[in-house]
Design an enzyme around this catalytic site. Sequence first.
Site, mmCIF file in Angstrom:
data_model
loop_
_atom_site.group_PDB
_atom_site.id
_atom_site.type_symbol
_atom_site.label_atom_id
_atom_site.label_comp_id
_atom_site.label_asym_id
_atom_site.label_seq_id
_atom_site.Cartn_x
_atom_site.Cartn_y
_atom_site.Cartn_z
ATOM 1 N NE ARG A 171 -2.441 -7.164 10.066
ATOM 2 C CZ ARG A 171 -2.472 -7.161 11.399
ATOM 3 N NH1 ARG A 171 -3.546 -6.750 12.032
ATOM 4 N NH2 ARG A 171 -1.427 -7.569 12.096
ATOM 5 C CD GLU A 172 -0.157 -5.686 3.068
ATOM 6 O OE1 GLU A 172 0.608 -4.762 3.397
ATOM 7 O OE2 GLU A 172 0.230 -6.865 2.958
ATOM 8 C CB SER A 173 -3.329 0.463 2.949
ATOM 9 O OG SER A 173 -4.572 0.103 2.346
#
Length: 645
Positions: A492-494
Amino acid sequence: MSKSYLQVLTGLIVGLASLSTFALSDAEFKTSLDAARSGKWSQVDDAVSEHVLAPYIEYHRIKRNLPDVSASDVRSYATENSDSPLSRWIVRHATLTYGAARKWDEVLSLNEYAPADAPGRCIYYRAKLIKDQTAAFDGGRQLWLSGSSRPEQCDDLFKAMLSRGEINEQAIWQRAVMALQAGNRSLSDYLLRKLPAEWRVASSTFRQLRSSPEKLLTLDKTFPAGVERSDMGYAVLAYLVRRKPETVAELYPKLSEAGVLSDAQLERIGNMLAARSYKFDAGERPDIIDQLLTDLGDGNLIGPVLREAIAQSDWDAVLAWTDKVQGSDKDSGYHMYWRGRALEALGQSEAAHHAYTKAASAREFYGFLAAEKLALPYELKQSTTSLQEGQLETVAETPAVARIRALWAIGEEGLAADEWNFTLLRNPSDTPVYAELAKQNGWPALAVQATISGRHWNLLEHRFPLAYQDEFSRWAEEYDLDPSLLMSIARRESAFNPHARSPVGARGLMQIMPATAKQVAREKNLVLNDVNDDLMDYRTNIPLGSYYVRSLLERYQGNLIAALAGYNAGPHKVDRWLKDAPVAYDQFIESIPYRETRDYVKAVLAYRVIFSSLKGKEVTAVLDPDERVFAQQLSQVESVVPARN
């Protein structure tokens, strides 16, 4: 005839390269590339022309010598490298450089058509002034009529048009109205001051309406030609609805009767007003807001009032609002789940079962929760790539993929991603092939991007590659965490890009803020040499992020929802939210005031189900019981956790 710049350059590089016996290693080429970026040509190895990434050296040499490189040479380079983003980059940079040097013939020679970006278009139409004023003025007017500020490259063109009367008082007025409509009050005021005295009544009236919009209903003044009361009123209301929605809500029912706006303008203002329902508490929300929401039936617009009803356990209101959603969104997993929750709370078990069954068909957080309630398997809807014989090999042998491999090998993942995205845009029908290629080559971020570019939502093994699995497993064991949870956070982050950077400074796979990294490093007695660079190394990023997740879980007594919200928004915000939070975990998620954080929590939890399933693990619950328990004392925890942002 004198030789062109590129002919001289190519001859020089080939001549020097012939003196070299050995091809460059990756490390040697990287040294030369860094030297080329800095203009240190004496440190560029003679053999660069033999390398697959030679166009990157050539790009920096041309760029360094602009604007003294001819447009024909720039165009030749762009043509030779048309399968690379280098072609677009060099043309854009040359256009801007020629414009700054006022080399208008070179601008037109390089650009057959107007560039897509505003600075490039301004330079292009300024160049057109010399040979085709009609085209220049037509293009200039399109650039002028914008509610946003224009780049400095437009100044010359606009000055020329003003001096020739091509931008007249009506055009200045029109842009002032557009600027206020776009929320750019300072630009609007600046333009109004440029109008002559005969426009004073129109200008002053326009300003007064911002503070007294009710005067629109009785406006009866004579304005210069080109001033429309409806356009003036629409701009003022569009500006105010973002700042004072209560004022517009009070005025809105009277607008139709007064005929102030056209039907289309009235509808757009109604949409804007409905979108600001979150500005009002349920007891204070004007009736017109609810009426607009009911008439429009837009699930996104209804969202804030529905979430308010969910947080307050007002199940009758939840039923009413979900019933008002129109179109395909009505049967979404989200709306069907909450309809089921409301029906269940009201004792209508059969209807609740029906709603949950519909919700369970969705591959998303609430679809998984609904399936869990019905003891059904999760609906993953997974598919695989179906490639023709030799298709993968053909793509793998293209020059673009060769460059991507080489860029990846020298640690230029950002440039590799640029090449990849450019290639996907050029070959939209082959995106499944590229997704499979990326998966086989261990390029997880590129595999994810290929599925996004081609909208291949069911290629789960490519959308959710089991990336950095050994590292995640190692640190999950160290901190007693679920490795699929850590992978879900990184996804989700990167999207598994180890070199990702956020606008606020978060870095790497798990998007850790440098300040957070330093604090965690102090607590764990870790040595960081350069925190910004270190966070780009997954071997540093994953252990730091894993420890931070563990510290948040301890802060919130194992509650994963609060921990994930803290990871995204910062624990201090979550502490405030918990003070008045609903006890039910799903209701708490919908009570989170930040949409980004709500979506983040739901996405990570859904991703964990998918990753666990792809690993062959049987998953029977989105959240374990101890991960979902909410107690008011969670907000009383005094443990110190470094704030993420």
